[in-house]
Design a protein around this motif. Structure first.
Motif, PDB file in Angstrom:
ATOM      1  N   THR A 135      17.677  29.792  44.014  1.00  0.00           N
ATOM      2  CA  THR A 135      18.134  28.410  44.124  1.00  0.00           C
ATOM      3  C   THR A 135      17.244  27.449  43.342  1.00  0.00           C
ATOM      4  O   THR A 135      17.613  26.299  43.134  1.00  0.00           O
ATOM      5  N   GLU A 136      16.058  27.930  42.915  1.00  0.00           N
ATOM      6  CA  GLU A 136      15.168  27.080  42.124  1.00  0.00           C
ATOM      7  C   GLU A 136      14.139  27.938  41.396  1.00  0.00           C
ATOM      8  O   GLU A 136      13.911  29.089  41.758  1.00  0.00           O
ATOM      9  N   GLU A 180      23.458  27.416  43.625  1.00  0.00           N
ATOM     10  CA  GLU A 180      23.201  26.372  44.616  1.00  0.00           C
ATOM     11  C   GLU A 180      23.062  26.925  46.026  1.00  0.00           C
ATOM     12  O   GLU A 180      22.350  26.366  46.850  1.00  0.00           O
ATOM     13  N   LYS A 181      23.756  28.035  46.320  1.00  0.00           N
ATOM     14  CA  LYS A 181      23.799  28.560  47.690  1.00  0.00           C
ATOM     15  C   LYS A 181      23.224  29.966  47.756  1.00  0.00           C
ATOM     16  O   LYS A 181      23.417  30.762  46.848  1.00  0.00           O
ATOM     17  N   ASP A 210      28.015  32.488  43.760  1.00  0.00           N
ATOM     18  CA  ASP A 210      27.972  31.064  44.094  1.00  0.00           C
ATOM     19  C   ASP A 210      29.280  30.495  44.624  1.00  0.00           C
ATOM     20  O   ASP A 210      29.493  29.291  44.580  1.00  0.00           O
TER      21      ASP A 210
END
Length: 107
Positions: free
Chosen positions: A17-18, A41-42, A71
């Motif tokens: 996610t990052e 994102e998820k 995703d």
């Protein structure tokens, strides 16, 4: 943070996610083969939670649901005139849940 991973044609794909660069550097400490790190994102846990909410909210209308990509969720309902997709987009954000209808109107 870690989202999901899968193996395809000898390549390990990991979704986070990052910080994909940091994740790749960490994975390279133990994996020297083909590697693809992407950002989503998820997480799997997030998608599982949304899937459980869909099952509770749609009940007998929902025929199948599950994650087919890292995703998003695909859900098939008995019939959607567009209102269920609108609800999913409003509730979860555009594109997270893709609704398809088993029945189509007769023209």
């Amino acid at each position: 943070s870690y989202a999901t991973a899968w193996l395809s044609n000898g390549t390990i794909s990991v979704a986070v996610t990052e910080d994909p660069e940091g994740a790749e550097a960490e994975l390279r400490k133990t994996w020297g083969g083909l590697l693809c790190v992407t950002t989503v994102e998820k997480t799997d846990a997030d998608l599982n939670e949304v899937n459980q909410e869909l099952q509770a909210a749609l009940g007998d209308q929902l025929l199948t649901s599950g994650s087919t990509s890292p995703d998003s969720l695909d859900a098939t309902v008995v019939f959607d005139d567009g209102s269920i997709q609108d609800w999913a987009d409003t509730t979860y954000g555009d594109g997270l849940v893709r609704i398809s209808s088993a029945l189509e109107p007769v023209s």
